[in-house]
Design a protein around this motif. Structure first.
Motif, PDB file in Angstrom:
ATOM      1  N   THR A   1      -6.592   4.344  -4.162  1.00  0.00           N
ATOM      2  CA  THR A   1      -6.258   3.116  -4.896  1.00  0.00           C
ATOM      3  C   THR A   1      -4.823   3.074  -5.401  1.00  0.00           C
ATOM      4  O   THR A   1      -4.423   2.087  -6.035  1.00  0.00           O
TER       5      THR A   1
ATOM      6  N   THR B   1      -7.779  -3.217   1.834  1.00  0.00           N
ATOM      7  CA  THR B   1      -9.045  -3.470   1.136  1.00  0.00           C
ATOM      8  C   THR B   1     -10.170  -3.642   2.144  1.00  0.00           C
ATOM      9  O   THR B   1     -10.946  -4.597   2.075  1.00  0.00           O
TER      10      THR B   1
ATOM     11  N   THR C   1      -8.060  -0.274  -1.636  1.00  0.00           N
ATOM     12  CA  THR C   1      -9.277   0.531  -1.813  1.00  0.00           C
ATOM     13  C   THR C   1      -9.271   1.776  -0.939  1.00  0.00           C
ATOM     14  O   THR C   1      -9.955   2.745  -1.249  1.00  0.00           O
ATOM     15  N   HIS C   2      -8.493   1.754   0.178  1.00  0.00           N
ATOM     16  CA  HIS C   2      -8.507   2.860   1.130  1.00  0.00           C
ATOM     17  C   HIS C   2      -7.121   3.065   1.732  1.00  0.00           C
ATOM     18  O   HIS C   2      -6.291   2.149   1.729  1.00  0.00           O
TER      19      HIS C   2
ATOM     20  N   ARG D   1      -9.908   6.459   4.093  1.00  0.00           N
ATOM     21  CA  ARG D   1     -10.498   7.241   3.015  1.00  0.00           C
ATOM     22  C   ARG D   1     -10.164   6.553   1.686  1.00  0.00           C
ATOM     23  O   ARG D   1      -9.136   5.885   1.557  1.00  0.00           O
ATOM     24  N   PRO D   2     -11.042   6.690   0.671  1.00  0.00           N
ATOM     25  CA  PRO D   2     -10.788   6.012  -0.609  1.00  0.00           C
ATOM     26  C   PRO D   2      -9.434   6.404  -1.200  1.00  0.00           C
ATOM     27  O   PRO D   2      -9.087   7.587  -1.260  1.00  0.00           O
TER      28      PRO D   2
ATOM     29  N   SER E   1     -13.659  -3.190   3.872  1.00  0.00           N
ATOM     30  CA  SER E   1     -15.015  -2.907   3.396  1.00  0.00           C
ATOM     31  C   SER E   1     -15.887  -2.554   4.590  1.00  0.00           C
ATOM     32  O   SER E   1     -15.696  -3.079   5.694  1.00  0.00           O
TER      33      SER E   1
ATOM     34  N   GLU F   1     -18.534   3.427   2.558  1.00  0.00           N
ATOM     35  CA  GLU F   1     -17.506   3.304   1.534  1.00  0.00           C
ATOM     36  C   GLU F   1     -16.511   4.465   1.617  1.00  0.00           C
ATOM     37  O   GLU F   1     -15.347   4.328   1.268  1.00  0.00           O
ATOM     38  N   ASP F   2     -16.980   5.620   2.075  1.00  0.00           N
ATOM     39  CA  ASP F   2     -16.110   6.780   2.188  1.00  0.00           C
ATOM     40  C   ASP F   2     -15.176   6.686   3.383  1.00  0.00           C
ATOM     41  O   ASP F   2     -14.109   7.303   3.395  1.00  0.00           O
ATOM     42  N   SER F   3     -15.538   5.904   4.399  1.00  0.00           N
ATOM     43  CA  SER F   3     -14.701   5.701   5.586  1.00  0.00           C
ATOM     44  C   SER F   3     -15.151   4.404   6.243  1.00  0.00           C
ATOM     45  O   SER F   3     -16.076   4.387   7.051  1.00  0.00           O
ATOM     46  N   PRO F   4     -14.526   3.265   5.886  1.00  0.00           N
ATOM     47  CA  PRO F   4     -15.154   1.958   6.142  1.00  0.00           C
ATOM     48  C   PRO F   4     -14.950   1.351   7.522  1.00  0.00           C
ATOM     49  O   PRO F   4     -15.771   0.560   7.970  1.00  0.00           O
TER      50      PRO F   4
END
Length: 572
Positions: free
Chosen positions: A417, A462, A539-540, A414-415, A464, A480-483
């Motif tokens: 940072t 990180t 990022t996640h 999940r996002p 993607s 992007e919400d759960s990569p």
């Protein structure tokens, strides 16, 4: 990058699902069978990771391994069949490889080959090797520069230093010795490399220098290295100030032997204060400064009486994860979810797949940890469902996407940072004896009746969706919400906790030591998060919990049970 000296353990993520069989309508006359590399075994290296998207297996060579003569004993393949009744073993026995994958290889270039059955899959094995090089001199300023292509090492000293009498204090330009065996020899010993003249030739530019040449022999080959010692106007630099929430990492360079350190203040009108606990290594120094979140600081580095200009940074905020106390639950269509009905889902489980067998793997329990402000905790129970597969009780940051026959497709992450330093939580754990063993990763040997293990990890990275988001059939699943897609049909999609894009990792294996066997009463634990580097922002975040450690390989015990409550990210 500024590296911390850390090691990471490799293990698989744990989220197990089950569903009923579905009918596939395929007009292609041949089955679709995805072929891939599952492991690479040999001497002098470790498997660094497998990227299913680029079909690349990376091996990490030891310093002492000759990259021109790498011995690979075995490449273990994986097989993901679609619309065929043949077993994995039958399909792998028919798989053809375009070239031998065992033997001695020059891995300065990748080892490329094609796996063929009904379709062709082009794979490659890439070798990475890090050799630690050292060249330091007395009175050095900062770090040495290495030009590995041209084999030039350059150290720096103060501009008024006497370069006609330079003593080399450390020299390592090849693999380190190991187990009493000498791997690198030099034309001159370190004792002979004293009082050397590196000064500028008479009449030349005073910033130039006289080189010194050293022959370095390793693996029967000799390289010719050029050593320089040059003057520099700088006496001190502040090389980095990496601000987290409650920590600032400081890095500086100065003159070896001088007083080196950092000072800080919070505003222009305050007095500078000393940063404590500075670590000095030759002409470099660093510190871990304890800070306050969302606060502006100024830092300087100093060397003797000289100091740098101030550098300003502002620390990050702190934050907790949604429903980290596990008070919010809902039941929709007889499936239990770890969030409120109107909430934006953050946590996922394998309950969707297990519900087709009328089972629930993860549920709320009216047994909160002592002193909790809430009324519930989460309970994870591994089960043997419908006599088909072992399904591990699990909880993870991400979402269950869909079922694929008796397998599940999920996404992790999940996002997030920020950079927490630890995860605090409460746990109970009862481990059963292993009742089912399916496909296991290379190097892991288990037997029926062995004790199961619980597993909890927190990773920041990180990832993607472009790189990690495809399932075993090439469909884009990650967002992007759960990569990170985890397709239990293909181990190549499993999370590599020691992968390149992992920035920080903390983990706990329950039952692995006497301290973490059966935990019958609530126990508070803290899992430290160790970071590879301090200057990369993730990022996640992934948090994965499983009552059976190898649940994603359908291995574990139907009697293993984990109970969790009150997760808290720490930032100190």
């Amino acid at each position: 990058m500024r590296h911390l000296h850390l090691f990471f353990l490799r293990t698989a993520a744990a989220a197990i699902v089950l569903s009923s069989a579905a009918c596939i309508n395929n007009d292609i006359p041949y089955p679709t069978v995805e072929l891939g590399v599952q492991s690479v075994q040999g001497e002098g290296f470790a498997l660094g990771g497998i990227d299913a998207a680029s079909r690349t297996a990376t091996i990490i060579l030891e310093e002492q391994t000759d990259i021109r003569n790498v011995r690979i004993d075995r490449v273990e393949l994986s097989c993901t069949p679609h619309n065929t009744n043949l077993s994995t073993e039958e399909l792998l026995s028919q798989t053809r490889t375009s070239r031998p994958t065992s033997g001695i290889f020059d891995l300065r270039t990748p080892l490329e080959f094609t796996l063929s059955l009904y379709q062709d899959y082009h794979w490659r094995i890439v070798a990475e090797q890090t050799i630690e090089y050292r060249f330091t001199v007395a009175g050095q300023v900062g770090s040495t520069l290495f030009d590995l292509d041209n084999r030039i090492a350059t150290a720096f000293v103060a501009k008024d230093a006497d370069r006609s009498q330079v003593t080399i204090t450390a020299l390592k330009l090849g693999p380190a010795d190991k187990d009493g065996e000498v791997f690198t020899t030099y034309s001159e010993s370190i004792e002979e490399l004293s009082a050397l003249d590196f000064s500028a030739p008479e009449g030349s530019d005073p910033t130039a220098g006289t080189p010194h040449f050293v022959e370095v022999t390793a693996h029967g080959r000799t390289e010719h290295w050029t050593l320089f010692v040059l003057p520099t106007d700088r006496s001190v630099t502040l090389d980095g100030a990496d601000a987290w929430s409650r920590v600032v990492w400081l890095y500086g360079s100065g003159i070896e032997g001088q007083m080196l350190g950092f000072r800080y203040r919070q505003s222009d009108d305050q007095e500078w204060q000393e940063v404590p606990n500075v670590e000095v290594t030759g002409g470099t120094f660093r510190a871990r400064f304890t800070a306050t979140e969302e606060t502006a600081y100024q830092f300087i580095a100093y060397c003797g009486e000289e100091q740098t200009d101030p550098v300003s940074v502002t620390t990050d905020p702190v934050a907790q994860l949604p429903n980290s106390d596990f008070e919010q639950w809902c039941t929709l269509n007889n499936i239990v979810y770890p969030y409120a009905e109107d909430a934006n889902p953050f946590w996922g489980t394998g309950n969707v797949g297990a519900s087709l067998a009328r089972e629930t793997l993860t549920d709320k329990s009216a047994d909160p940890r002592p002193g909790s402000a809430g009324a519930y905790s989460a309970v994870l129970q591994s089960k043997f469902v419908m006599g088909v597969k072992l399904a591990a009780g699990n909880l993870f940051t991400g979402r269950y996407v869909r079922s694929a026959t008796t397998d599940g497709i999920l996404t992790f992450g999940r996002p997030f940072t920020l950079r927490p330093t630890a995860l605090r939580l409460w746990v109970k754990y009862t481990r059963g004896k292993i009742t089912q063993i399916k496909n296991m990763p290379a190097g892991i040997t288990l037997s029926i009746g062995d004790p199961d293990n619980g597993y909890i990890y927190v990773a920041l990275g990180t990832w993607s969706p472009q790189k990690y988001g495809k399932d075993s059939e090439g469909n884009q699943v990650g967002t992007e919400d759960s990569p990170h897609c985890v397709d239990t049909r293909s181990p190549n999609t499993f999370v590599k906790t020691d992968g390149k894009d992992v920035v920080g990792l903390g983990q706990l294996i329950l039952g692995d030591t006497d301290d973490w066997k059966d935990i019958t009463e609530w126990q508070e634990i803290i899992i430290p998060i160790e970071y590879k580097v301090t200057d990369i922002r993730p990022t996640h975040i992934m948090i994965v919990c499983s009552a059976s450690r190898w649940g994603d390989y359908f291995t574990g015990s139907k009697d293993s049970r984990m109970q969790l409550d009150d997760f808290e990210l720490l930032y100190e």
